[in-house]
Design a protein around this motif. Structure first.
Motif, mmCIF file in Angstrom:
data_model
loop_
_atom_site.group_PDB
_atom_site.id
_atom_site.type_symbol
_atom_site.label_atom_id
_atom_site.label_comp_id
_atom_site.label_asym_id
_atom_site.label_seq_id
_atom_site.Cartn_x
_atom_site.Cartn_y
_atom_site.Cartn_z
ATOM 1 N N MET A 78 4.424 -4.019 5.391
ATOM 2 C CA MET A 78 4.519 -3.184 4.195
ATOM 3 C C MET A 78 4.226 -4.036 2.963
ATOM 4 S SD MET A 78 5.093 -0.115 3.028
ATOM 5 C CE MET A 78 5.955 0.767 4.327
ATOM 6 N N ILE A 79 3.533 -3.445 2.000
ATOM 7 C CA ILE A 79 3.162 -4.137 0.772
ATOM 8 C C ILE A 79 3.919 -3.512 -0.399
ATOM 9 C CG2 ILE A 79 1.270 -4.760 -0.775
ATOM 10 C CD1 ILE A 79 1.136 -6.040 1.997
ATOM 11 N N ALA A 80 4.521 -4.353 -1.233
ATOM 12 C CA ALA A 80 5.156 -3.896 -2.472
ATOM 13 C C ALA A 80 4.269 -4.269 -3.644
ATOM 14 C CB ALA A 80 6.531 -4.530 -2.635
ATOM 15 N N ARG A 81 3.890 -3.292 -4.440
ATOM 16 C CA ARG A 81 3.127 -3.552 -5.647
ATOM 17 C C ARG A 81 4.125 -3.704 -6.797
ATOM 18 N NH1 ARG A 81 -1.614 0.322 -3.578
ATOM 19 N NH2 ARG A 81 -2.701 -1.329 -2.459
ATOM 20 N N VAL A 82 4.145 -4.902 -7.364
ATOM 21 C CA VAL A 82 5.213 -5.309 -8.277
ATOM 22 C C VAL A 82 4.642 -5.573 -9.662
ATOM 23 C CG1 VAL A 82 7.056 -6.988 -8.691
ATOM 24 C CG2 VAL A 82 6.460 -6.338 -6.337
ATOM 25 N N GLN A 83 5.346 -5.049 -10.680
ATOM 26 C CA GLN A 83 4.989 -5.313 -12.075
ATOM 27 C C GLN A 83 5.892 -6.428 -12.602
ATOM 28 O OE1 GLN A 83 2.499 -3.744 -14.181
ATOM 29 N NE2 GLN A 83 3.034 -5.634 -15.216
ATOM 30 N N PRO A 84 5.358 -7.641 -12.823
ATOM 31 C CA PRO A 84 6.195 -8.716 -13.375
ATOM 32 C C PRO A 84 6.674 -8.351 -14.779
ATOM 33 C CG PRO A 84 4.132 -9.579 -12.492
ATOM 34 C CD PRO A 84 3.984 -8.095 -12.564
ATOM 35 N N LEU A 85 7.912 -8.702 -15.100
ATOM 36 C CA LEU A 85 8.487 -8.369 -16.400
ATOM 37 C C LEU A 85 8.135 -9.461 -17.411
ATOM 38 C CD1 LEU A 85 11.949 -6.927 -15.336
ATOM 39 C CD2 LEU A 85 9.831 -5.711 -15.864
ATOM 40 N N THR A 86 6.866 -9.503 -17.779
ATOM 41 C CA THR A 86 6.383 -10.456 -18.774
ATOM 42 C C THR A 86 6.039 -9.714 -20.048
ATOM 43 O OG1 THR A 86 4.102 -10.217 -18.041
ATOM 44 C CG2 THR A 86 5.417 -11.931 -16.976
ATOM 45 N N VAL B 57 10.417 1.880 -4.358
ATOM 46 C CA VAL B 57 9.940 2.020 -5.730
ATOM 47 C C VAL B 57 11.147 1.947 -6.675
ATOM 48 C CG1 VAL B 57 8.852 3.571 -7.386
ATOM 49 C CG2 VAL B 57 7.930 3.377 -5.071
ATOM 50 N N GLY B 58 11.064 1.076 -7.656
ATOM 51 C CA GLY B 58 12.161 0.868 -8.596
ATOM 52 C C GLY B 58 13.028 -0.327 -8.299
ATOM 53 N N GLU C 22 5.128 0.652 -6.583
ATOM 54 C CA GLU C 22 4.462 1.404 -5.523
ATOM 55 C C GLU C 22 4.631 0.651 -4.212
ATOM 56 O OE1 GLU C 22 -0.043 3.120 -4.462
ATOM 57 O OE2 GLU C 22 0.325 1.966 -6.302
ATOM 58 N N LEU C 23 4.674 1.379 -3.118
ATOM 59 C CA LEU C 23 4.643 0.795 -1.781
ATOM 60 C C LEU C 23 3.339 1.196 -1.110
ATOM 61 C CD1 LEU C 23 8.278 1.399 -0.452
ATOM 62 C CD2 LEU C 23 7.330 -0.726 -1.356
ATOM 63 N N ALA C 24 2.753 0.288 -0.347
ATOM 64 C CA ALA C 24 1.476 0.565 0.317
ATOM 65 C C ALA C 24 1.489 -0.032 1.723
ATOM 66 C CB ALA C 24 0.311 -0.010 -0.487
ATOM 67 N N GLN C 25 0.642 0.493 2.575
ATOM 68 C CA GLN C 25 0.543 -0.003 3.946
ATOM 69 C C GLN C 25 -0.302 -1.260 4.037
ATOM 70 O OE1 GLN C 25 2.204 1.059 6.601
ATOM 71 N NE2 GLN C 25 3.232 2.611 5.341
ATOM 72 N N ARG C 26 -1.271 -1.399 3.126
ATOM 73 C CA ARG C 26 -2.167 -2.559 3.191
ATOM 74 C C ARG C 26 -2.569 -2.975 1.783
ATOM 75 N NH1 ARG C 26 -4.688 1.784 5.288
ATOM 76 N NH2 ARG C 26 -4.235 1.027 7.387
ATOM 77 N N SER C 27 -3.119 -4.187 1.704
ATOM 78 C CA SER C 27 -3.548 -4.756 0.431
ATOM 79 C C SER C 27 -4.998 -5.199 0.543
ATOM 80 C CB SER C 27 -2.680 -5.959 0.060
ATOM 81 O OG SER C 27 -3.197 -6.639 -1.063
ATOM 82 N N LEU D 190 17.700 -7.734 -6.366
ATOM 83 C CA LEU D 190 18.888 -7.585 -7.184
ATOM 84 C C LEU D 190 19.586 -6.268 -6.856
ATOM 85 C CD1 LEU D 190 17.212 -9.780 -8.717
ATOM 86 C CD2 LEU D 190 18.374 -9.012 -10.792
ATOM 87 N N ASP D 191 20.846 -6.174 -7.243
ATOM 88 C CA ASP D 191 21.661 -5.014 -6.880
ATOM 89 C C ASP D 191 21.156 -3.717 -7.502
ATOM 90 O OD1 ASP D 191 23.305 -6.566 -5.375
ATOM 91 O OD2 ASP D 191 24.878 -6.754 -6.876
ATOM 92 N N THR D 192 20.661 -3.799 -8.727
ATOM 93 C CA THR D 192 20.322 -2.587 -9.473
ATOM 94 C C THR D 192 18.859 -2.225 -9.298
ATOM 95 O OG1 THR D 192 21.972 -3.175 -11.133
ATOM 96 C CG2 THR D 192 20.374 -1.497 -11.745
ATOM 97 N N SER D 193 18.596 -0.966 -9.026
ATOM 98 C CA SER D 193 17.220 -0.485 -8.944
ATOM 99 C C SER D 193 17.022 0.655 -9.933
ATOM 100 C CB SER D 193 16.886 -0.015 -7.529
ATOM 101 O OG SER D 193 17.694 1.092 -7.174
ATOM 102 N N LEU D 194 15.776 0.933 -10.241
ATOM 103 C CA LEU D 194 15.419 1.959 -11.211
ATOM 104 C C LEU D 194 14.966 3.207 -10.459
ATOM 105 C CD1 LEU D 194 15.223 1.999 -14.352
ATOM 106 C CD2 LEU D 194 12.805 1.437 -14.101
ATOM 107 N N PRO D 195 15.459 4.391 -10.834
ATOM 108 C CA PRO D 195 14.969 5.607 -10.174
ATOM 109 C C PRO D 195 13.452 5.714 -10.278
ATOM 110 C CG PRO D 195 16.899 6.101 -11.510
ATOM 111 C CD PRO D 195 16.514 4.690 -11.821
ATOM 112 N N ALA D 196 12.832 6.252 -9.243
ATOM 113 C CA ALA D 196 11.373 6.345 -9.212
ATOM 114 C C ALA D 196 10.833 7.143 -10.387
ATOM 115 C CB ALA D 196 10.924 6.973 -7.895
ATOM 116 N N GLU D 197 11.586 8.155 -10.828
ATOM 117 C CA GLU D 197 11.125 8.961 -11.961
ATOM 118 C C GLU D 197 11.020 8.122 -13.226
ATOM 119 O OE1 GLU D 197 12.148 11.365 -15.632
ATOM 120 O OE2 GLU D 197 13.773 10.636 -14.360
ATOM 121 N N LEU D 198 11.936 7.172 -13.413
ATOM 122 C CA LEU D 198 11.881 6.319 -14.596
ATOM 123 C C LEU D 198 10.764 5.287 -14.482
ATOM 124 C CD1 LEU D 198 15.639 5.748 -15.516
ATOM 125 C CD2 LEU D 198 14.005 7.394 -16.448
#
Length: 729
Positions: A1-9, A31-32, A50-55, A69-77
C-alpha cells in the motif's frame, strides 16, 4: 500500500504529495493520519492525503514512515484543506496546518490521571466499625460523597494502602481539561415563547433542515454555491431575538441526529454565546478559540472529533471543527471583518462555512442587523423588523464636532452627568486605542514615527510609552524633539485611554465605576471578566473600541455614545461607508433594551455622510440599496471579485520588480490588473501591490495561483515574499 503524504512545510517551492511505502502492519494509517516521515535529509511531519495501490516510483526506492502520531484529521477536513489551498492561492501544507488538532504537531496528548473510586467493600467498611483510622474513614467518606476523585487530591500513598485492602480501586483515566465558563448576560435552560416574527423566520429554516436530513443524496462534496433554499440571511434589528432563532435551529438539528457550528466574530463574545448554548444543550456543546490553553483546545477538539460534543461555538477558527454530519452552520454578526484571517491562507470563515455547508448538505444561517451587501444578494433574506419586547429603537442624535476642541461634545458630557445622577449605564465607543494618535514638534513639525513601519507612533500615557500598532515597537515618551531640541511637543487626537481619563475626571469613580475594554486594558482571557463586572454593576460606563458594540445584551444600558464616528470614512477603502454604518448602528443597538429606554449620541466631523445619516434613522434597507447602487456603478463586490497580491522585500526596487513580473504573468479573462502601486513600509519591509478586479472569480483565482507558483520560488531567493489575499478586507 502507498500513502501519498503532504509534508507540513511552509515553503511554496515544495509541492506534494509524495509517495511513501507502508508496511503490512501499518493498517491503522489512512487519509488524515499524521506521520513522522524522512524528507529531504531530515525528519518532519506530514499528513496522508490519499492511499493508493501503486506508485510511479519503484517500491524499493520509496521511504517508509517513521511513525504515526495519535491524532488524525477527518478525511473531509483533508479535502477542505485542498480546496482552501486552491481558493486562496496558498499551499496544501499551510492549509492543513490550520486544520490539525491544536498542538498535534507538538505531540499533544490527552491528560491522564490516577483516579480513586470507592469499592463495595470500602462502602461496607465505612458503615461497619472496621479497623479504619480517622484519616482513612475521612478519605472513604469523601469518595462516597463525591464519587471518583483524582488520587493526588487525597494522597496517593494512603490510597495505595486502601487499595491493597480492596477498599478502593485506582485506575488511570483521561482527565478532560474543560475551559472555564464565564456568565455574561442572561441564560435560560428553557426556550421562551417565540414572537410571531421569530416563528415566521424560523419556519423556512426548519423546513430546510428537515429537507436536508431527509435527502442524504444532497450531501455533495462538489464545489460551487450551496443549493438554493439552504442559505439564509437573518436580517434583524438589534434586540430582535436572533439568538433564540439560532438556538431553536440548533435544537432541531440535534433532534435530527446531526451536528452544528455556531460562529461569533470575537473571542470576547464567545463566553456569552457559550453560556446560552450550554444552558440549553448541556455537555454536547464545545468551544474552540485561541485564548484557551493548548490542552483545553486539544481536549475540546477531541470531544468534537469523537462525537461526544455535537455543537461547536467559537470565533473564526471554529469553522474547522472536526464534526461529522453537519446539519447547520450559524454565522452571527456576519458583517464583521474579523471573520477574515490575516495569515496565509487568508481565508474568510464565512466563505469556508458556505463551502462546508454545501459539502454536508447543511443549512447556512447568517445573521446581522447590518448585513453585507454581498450577503443580501446571495441569500434568502428573513426579516425581524422589531425588538422582541416591541420597544422602539433609541433615538439617535448626530453631534457636529467641527467647532469643538474637546474630545467629548458638551451634550455628551451633560448626558453622562445626568446618567451618573440617575445611576444608569452607558457604553462609549471610540474605535482607536491609546491616549493620542500621534506626537509632533510645534517648532519644526517633526512627527514621531515607527522605525520599522511608515506610520506615526501612538501615545499610551498609562505605560508612558509610544507604540506602533503594526509591529509592536515601543519607545519612551520624548521630553524634547530629537531634531531641533525643542520642548514644545504637541499631542494630537484621542484614544480610549484618554476618553477613560476624561470620564473619570468629569464623573468621578465613587459609586460610578468606569470600565475600559480594548486590547491594551485587559488581556485576552480577562475581557469576558470585564464584561461580566459591567453587567453586574448597578451603574457605570463601559468605554472601549469596536468590541463594545458587538452582540452584547445589557438590558440596563440607556445611553450609547460614538466618538469620532467618521474615523473609518477616512480609510481609502470602498467598504468605508459600510463599516461606518455598521459601527454606528451596532452601538446604537446596545442602548434602550430595558425599562429606562435609550438614547444614542453620535459625535462626528461629517454629519452629512450618508452612512451616518442612514444609521441615525435606523434605515438599514435604505443604506443597503444606496450602497449596492454605488457598488454596481463602480463594479465593486458583489458585482466583481477582488484579489490583492503584495510583494515585500528589504528594498523597494526588489518589491516593485517582483510585482511587475507578476503583472506580466497574470492575464485572467474579463479582469483588470491594477498596479504595481507602493504601500507604506511595514515591519521593516518595503511593499508593492497588485489588485485584480475580476468578473470571473474562479478563472482569476486560477490565473493568480499559477503566476504566483511560477514566480514566488524564484523571487524568494532574493528575499522577496509574495502573499495573496482573495476577497481582501
Amino acid at each position: 500500500m502507498i500513502a501519498r503524504v503532504q509534508p507540513l512545510t511552509r515553503t511554496r517551492a515544495v509541492r506534494g504529495p509524495f509517495d511513501y511505502r507502508l508496511r503490512a502492519d501499518q493498517t491503522e494509517i489512512g487519509v488524515g493520519s499524521l506521520l513522522r516521515i524522512p524528507f529531504g535529509g531530515r525528519r518532519t511531519l506530514g499528513v496522508v492525503v490519499e492511499l493508493a495501490q501503486r506508485s510511479d516510483v519503484a517500491p524499493e526506492r520509496l521511504a517508509e514512515p517513521d511513525g504515526v502520531l495519535d491524532t488524525s484529521l477527518p478525511a473531509e477536513l483533508v479535502a477542505l484543506a485542498g480546496w482552501m489551498a486552491r481558493e486562496y492561492c496558498s499551499t496544501p501544507a499551510r492549509a492543513l496546518g490550520l486544520l490539525l488538532a491544536p498542538g498535534a504537531t507538538a505531540g499533544a496528548r490527552a491528560k491522564r490521571a490516577l483516579v480513586a473510586e470507592l469499592t463495595p467493600a470500602g462502602g461496607d467498611a465505612l458503615r461497619e466499625s472496621s479497623r479504619l483510622s480517622e484519616r482513612q474513614r475521612a478519605t472513604l467518606a469523601r469518595l462516597e460523597r463525591q464519587g471518583p476523585t483524582v488520587a493526588a487530591e487525597l494522597g496517593t500513598p494512603a490510597l495505595r494502602r486502601l487499595e491493597s485492602r480492596g477498599l478502593v480501586s485506582l485506575t488511570s483515566r483521561i482527565q478532560p481539561r474543560r475551559p472555564a465558563r464565564h456568565a455574561v448576560g442572561s441564560t435560560s435552560a428553557t426556550a421562551p415563547e417565540l414572537t410571531e416574527d421569530q416563528k415566521r423566520v424560523l419556519a423556512p429554516v426548519l423546513e430546510a433542515l428537515a429537507a436536508a436530513g431527509a435527502d442524504p443524496a444532497s450531501q455533495s462534496t462538489g464545489e460551487g454555491q450551496a443549493p438554493d433554499g439552504r442559505r439564509f440571511l437573518l436580517h434583524g434589528v438589534t434586540g430582535s431575538g436572533k439568538t433564540e432563532v439560532y438556538l431553536q435551529a440548533v435544537a432541531a438539528t440535534l433532534a435530527a441526529g446531526r451536528s452544528a457550528i455556531v460562529l461569533v466574530p470575537e473571542i470576547v463574545l464567545t463566553p456569552q454565546a457559550l453560556g446560552r448554548f450550554e444552558a440549553r444543550f448541556g455537555e454536547v456543546v464545545a468551544v474552540l478559540h485561541s485564548s484557551l490553553s493548548q490542552g483545553q483546545r486539544y481536549d475540546e477538539w477531541r470531544r468534537l472529533a469523537a462525537g461526544a460534543a455535537k455543537v461547536c461555538v467559537g470565533p473564526r477558527s471554529a469553522v474547522f471543527a472536526p464534526l461529522a454530519d453537519i446539519g447547520l452552520i450559524v454565522v452571527d454578526e456576519e458583517h464583521e471583518s474579523s471573520y477574515k484571517h490575516e495569515g496565509d491562507p487568508r481565508y474568510d470563515a464565512r466563505h469556508v462555512a458556505e463551502h462546508r455547508a454545501q459539502a454536508h448538505g447543511a443549512v447556512l444561517l447568517l445573521g446581522s442587523a447590518t448585513p453585507r451587501p454581498e450577503s443580501v444578494l446571495a441569500t434568502t433574506r428573513l426579516r425581524l423588523p422589531s425588538r422582541v419586547d416591541h420597544r422602539p429603537m433609541p433615538p439617535v442624535e448626530v453631534l457636529d464636532m467641527r467647532t469643538q476642541h474637546h474630545p467629548l461634545h458638551p451634550e455628551t458630557r451633560m448626558a453622562l452627568a445626568d446618567l451618573r445622577r440617575s445611576a444608569g449605564k452607558a457604553i462609549v465607543l471610540l474605535n482607536r486605542r491609546g491616549w493620542s494618535n500621534f506626537l509632533s514638534c510645534r517648532a519644526c513639525g517633526h512627527v514621531w514615527s515607527c522605525p520599522n513601519c511608515e506610520v506615526a507612533l501612538v501615545l499610551h500615557r498609562g505605560g508612558s510609552f509610544l507604540a506602533c500598532h503594526h509591529c509592536g515597537h515601543r519607545e519612551a515618551v520624548p521630553g524634547r524633539c530629537g531634531v531641533c531640541a525643542s520642548v514644545s511637543v504637541a499631542r494630537h487626537g484621542a484614544g480610549t485611554e484618554r476618553i477613560e481619563h476624561e470620564l473619570r475626571e468629569a464623573l468621578g469613580e465613587t459609586g460610578f465605576p468606569i470600565f475600559r475594554l480594548d486590547a491594551d486594558s485587559t488581556a485576552l482571557h480577562q475581557r469576558a471578566g470585564t464584561l461580566a463586572r459591567f453587567a453586574a454593576a448597578r451603574s457605570g460606563v463601559l468605554v472601549g473600541t469596536q468590541m463594545v458594540a458587538k452582540g452584547h445584551d445589557f438590558p440596563d444600558v440607556s445611553l450609547g455614545v460614538v466618538v469620532d464616528a467618521d474615523q473609518t470614512l477616512r480609510f481609502p477603502d470602498f467598504r468605508a461607508e459600510e463599516r461606518t454604518f455598521a459601527l454606528v448602528t451596532q452601538l446604537a443597538g446596545r442602548a434602550g433594551r430595558g425599562d429606562r429606554g435609550g438614547r444614542v449620541l453620535v459625535q462626528t466631523l461629517a454629519p452629512d455622510a450618508r452612512s451616518i445619516v442612514f444609521a441615525s434613522h435606523h434605515d438599514s434597507d435604505g443604506f443597503i440599496a444606496d450602497e449596492l447602487g454605488h457598488r454596481r456603478a463602480l463594479n465593486y463586490p458583489p458585482f466583481s471579485s477582488l484579489i490583492r497580491i503584495v510583494c515585500s522585500a528589504h528594498e523597494e526596487p526588489e518589491a516593485r520588480a517582483a510585482a511587475t513580473a507578476l503583472h506580466a504573468q497574470i492575464a485572467p479573462p474579463a479582469a483588470t490588473v491594477l498596479g504595481p502601486a507602493p504601500l507604506f513600509r511595514l515591519r521593516g519591509r518595503a511593499r508593492s501591490q497588485l489588485v485584480i478586479k475580476a468578473g470571473d472569480r474562479p478563472a482569476a483565482i486560477a490565473a493568480v495561483g499559477e503566476a504566483v507558483d511560477r514566480i514566488a520560488p524564484r523571487v524568494a531567493r532574493r528575499g522577496v515574499n509574495v502573499s495573496v489575499d482573495v476577497d481582501p478586507q
